[in-house]
Scaffold this active site. Structure first.
Site, PDB file in Angstrom:
ATOM      1  N   ASP A  68      24.369  17.369  46.220  1.00 51.40           N
ATOM      2  CA  ASP A  68      24.298  18.850  46.727  1.00 51.40           C
ATOM      3  C   ASP A  68      25.160  18.654  47.970  1.00 51.40           C
ATOM      4  OD1 ASP A  68      23.768  21.076  48.142  1.00 51.40           O
ATOM      5  OD2 ASP A  68      21.586  20.984  48.003  1.00 51.40           O
ATOM      6  N   ASN A  95      35.387  21.758  45.326  1.00 49.50           N
ATOM      7  CA  ASN A  95      35.575  22.873  44.277  1.00 49.50           C
ATOM      8  C   ASN A  95      34.258  23.488  44.353  1.00 49.50           C
ATOM      9  OD1 ASN A  95      36.374  24.205  41.507  1.00 49.50           O
ATOM     10  ND2 ASN A  95      34.672  22.908  40.961  1.00 49.50           N
ATOM     11  N   TYR A 159      31.143  34.874  50.941  1.00 50.35           N
ATOM     12  CA  TYR A 159      32.061  34.303  50.001  1.00 50.35           C
ATOM     13  C   TYR A 159      33.463  34.372  50.773  1.00 50.35           C
ATOM     14  CZ  TYR A 159      34.928  33.062  45.672  1.00 50.35           C
ATOM     15  OH  TYR A 159      35.355  32.342  45.045  1.00 50.35           O
ATOM     16  N   LYS A 163      35.563  31.173  52.379  1.00 49.39           N
ATOM     17  CA  LYS A 163      37.026  30.939  51.540  1.00 49.39           C
ATOM     18  C   LYS A 163      38.191  31.225  53.126  1.00 49.39           C
ATOM     19  CE  LYS A 163      35.586  29.857  47.761  1.00 49.39           C
ATOM     20  NZ  LYS A 163      35.805  28.635  47.056  1.00 49.39           N
TER      21      LYS A 163
HETATM   22  N1  LIG Z   1      36.414  31.807  38.771  1.00 47.13           N
HETATM   23  C1  LIG Z   1      37.136  32.492  39.458  1.00 47.13           C
HETATM   24  O1  LIG Z   1      37.601  33.820  39.476  1.00 47.13           O
HETATM   25  C2  LIG Z   1      37.818  31.948  41.048  1.00 47.13           C
HETATM   26  C3  LIG Z   1      38.709  32.366  41.796  1.00 47.13           C
HETATM   27  C4  LIG Z   1      39.153  31.857  42.850  1.00 47.13           C
HETATM   28  C5  LIG Z   1      38.437  30.701  43.201  1.00 47.13           C
HETATM   29  N2  LIG Z   1      37.421  30.086  42.433  1.00 47.13           N
HETATM   30  C6  LIG Z   1      36.677  28.982  42.924  1.00 47.13           C
HETATM   31  O2  LIG Z   1      36.763  27.947  41.988  1.00 47.13           O
HETATM   32  C7  LIG Z   1      35.908  27.053  42.400  1.00 47.13           C
HETATM   33  C8  LIG Z   1      35.090  26.735  40.928  1.00 47.13           C
HETATM   34  O3  LIG Z   1      34.279  27.892  40.534  1.00 47.13           O
HETATM   35  P1  LIG Z   1      34.377  28.359  38.977  1.00 47.13           P
HETATM   36  O4  LIG Z   1      34.934  29.673  38.781  1.00 47.13           O
HETATM   37  O5  LIG Z   1      34.466  27.243  38.192  1.00 47.13           O
HETATM   38  O6  LIG Z   1      32.656  28.697  38.829  1.00 47.13           O
HETATM   39  P2  LIG Z   1      31.481  27.864  38.458  1.00 47.13           P
HETATM   40  O7  LIG Z   1      30.213  28.789  38.934  1.00 47.13           O
HETATM   41  O8  LIG Z   1      31.793  27.371  37.067  1.00 47.13           O
HETATM   42  O9  LIG Z   1      31.392  26.448  39.376  1.00 47.13           O
HETATM   43  C9  LIG Z   1      30.759  26.513  40.531  1.00 47.13           C
HETATM   44  C10 LIG Z   1      30.201  25.018  40.556  1.00 47.13           C
HETATM   45  O10 LIG Z   1      29.546  24.739  42.059  1.00 47.13           O
HETATM   46  C11 LIG Z   1      28.449  24.069  41.645  1.00 47.13           C
HETATM   47  N3  LIG Z   1      27.646  24.336  42.748  1.00 47.13           N
HETATM   48  C12 LIG Z   1      26.955  25.376  43.474  1.00 47.13           C
HETATM   49  N4  LIG Z   1      26.152  25.167  44.588  1.00 47.13           N
HETATM   50  C13 LIG Z   1      26.523  23.575  44.573  1.00 47.13           C
HETATM   51  C14 LIG Z   1      26.027  22.733  45.860  1.00 47.13           C
HETATM   52  N5  LIG Z   1      25.233  23.124  46.697  1.00 47.13           N
HETATM   53  N6  LIG Z   1      26.323  21.324  45.759  1.00 47.13           N
HETATM   54  C15 LIG Z   1      27.161  20.889  44.322  1.00 47.13           C
HETATM   55  N7  LIG Z   1      27.528  21.846  43.604  1.00 47.13           N
HETATM   56  C16 LIG Z   1      27.114  23.157  43.697  1.00 47.13           C
HETATM   57  C17 LIG Z   1      27.840  24.910  40.461  1.00 47.13           C
HETATM   58  O11 LIG Z   1      26.730  24.366  40.059  1.00 47.13           O
HETATM   59  C18 LIG Z   1      29.053  25.333  39.571  1.00 47.13           C
HETATM   60  O12 LIG Z   1      29.027  23.931  38.568  1.00 47.13           O
HETATM   61  C19 LIG Z   1      35.045  27.798  43.331  1.00 47.13           C
HETATM   62  O13 LIG Z   1      35.286  27.276  44.560  1.00 47.13           O
HETATM   63  C20 LIG Z   1      35.381  29.166  43.523  1.00 47.13           C
HETATM   64  O14 LIG Z   1      34.986  29.857  44.487  1.00 47.13           O
HETATM   65  C21 LIG Z   1      37.033  30.828  41.476  1.00 47.13           C
END
Ligand SMILES: NC(=O)c1ccc[n+]([C@@H]2O[C@H](COP(=O)([O-])OP(=O)(O)OC[C@H]3O[C@@H](n4cnc5c(N)ncnc54)[C@H](O)[C@@H]3O)[C@@H](O)[C@H]2O)c1
Length: 263
Positions: A68, A95, A159, A163
């Site tokens: 975590d 990430n 959020y 960021k």
């Molecule tokens: N998908 C999008 O549109 C998008 C756009 C810009 C940025 N992002 C960023 O990309 C990254 C990955 O996001 P994604 O889209 O793959 O979403 P996702 O929800 O698939 O991945 C996020 C992961 O973070 C994990 N997580 C949450 N709380 C946690 C904690 N306390 N400790 C450890 N892990 C934890 C979740 O279990 C999940 O596997 C994030 O930082 C997100 O903000 C995503």
């Protein structure tokens, strides 16, 4: 990419095969890195769509560790385990994030704010500090920020704030870790249809009285390159920033948005 073969790369929040974290580790695996999948225990326990199994299936040298990111104890134990297993840590990709809390500002609970900041920003700080203590010259940290690090979005105060803060952490830690020759950069993707991306587009499409498909079509039409992003787009940017080809780049926040975001 130059200089990635044999490096040890850890990506937080990478437990699910559909997420950006999986895409990033898959690309770093192709480049010859040894891989560390970390996520919440609940995410690692998912049998279908397990990132670890998929990466193992591709023949990469990979371990997984429950962590975590908002827990200092977990972060320290995780990095100690990586160093005990592989002997070093060269690349950390911050990430993990919470992106599903969308509410009008006046309805936000304090715990919503604290949860998001605790994972998205404090988690990255803990990994930066603890990895920075263990890394050798030539290592790097890459923060997965967002288009939401460059501009505001409605009903996403925690959020968007986390960021924007991540860019501040990127810049300041790039300076503080430069004497150790550790580089720190960020990538800023726009919409990618992962679990998080899907939840966000469902919420915002509903607000606008559209279907999620219509909403995503609207994004694609706004993007100069004419499509929404893929995990492989962000993964390629991360691999470049982690490689020796980016040896003189630090403190940067690189857009990966097909031209939608330009500053
Ligand atoms: N998908 C999008 O549109 C998008 C756009 C810009 C940025 N992002 C960023 O990309 C990254 C990955 O996001 P994604 O889209 O793959 O979403 P996702 O929800 O698939 O991945 C996020 C992961 O973070 C994990 N997580 C949450 N709380 C946690 C904690 N306390 N400790 C450890 N892990 C934890 C979740 O279990 C999940 O596997 C994030 O930082 C997100 O903000 C995503």
């Amino acid at each position: 990419m130059n200089g990635l073969a044999g490096k040890v790369a850890l990506c937080t929040g990478s437990g699910r095969a559909g997420g950006l974290g999986f895409g990033i580790l898959d690309r770093l695996g192709q480049e010859g890195c040894k891989l560390v999948v970390t996520d919440l225990p609940t995410a690692l326990a998912v049998e279908e769509g397990s990132s670890f199994s998929a990466l193992q299936g591709k023949g990469y040298d990979v371990i997984q560790i429950a962590c975590d990111v908002s827990s200092e104890v977990d972060v320290v134990a995780c990095l100690d385990q990586v160093v005990a297993h592989f002997g070093q840590i060269d690349i950390v990709v911050n990430n993990a994030a919470i992106g599903h809390i969308m509410k009008p500002l006046l309805e936000l609970e304090t715990h919503d704010w604290l949860n998001v900041i605790g994972v998205n920003l404090t988690g990255a700080f803990l990994f930066t500090r603890e990895a920075g203590k263990r890394m050798q010259a030539g290592s790097c940290i890459i923060n997965v920020a967002s288009q939401a690090a460059k501009t505001g979005f409605r009903q996403m105060a925690p959020y968007v704030s986390s960021k924007h803060g991540l860019i501040g952490l990127t810049r300041t830690s790039a300076i503080d870790l430069a004497p150790k020759q550790i580089r720190v950069n960020a990538v800023c993707p726009n919409h990618v249809t992962t679990d998080m991306g899907r939840q966000q587009s469902e919420y915002f499409s509903q607000l606008r009285g559209m279907t999620p498909e219509e909403y995503r079509k609207g994004i694609a039409e706004r993007v100069p390159l004419g499509r929404v992003g893929r995990p492989s787009d962000t993964a390629a940017a991360v691999a470049f920033l982690a490689s020796d080809d980016a040896a003189f780049i630090t403190g940067e926040a690189m857009n990966v948005s097909g031209g939608e975001e330009m500053h």
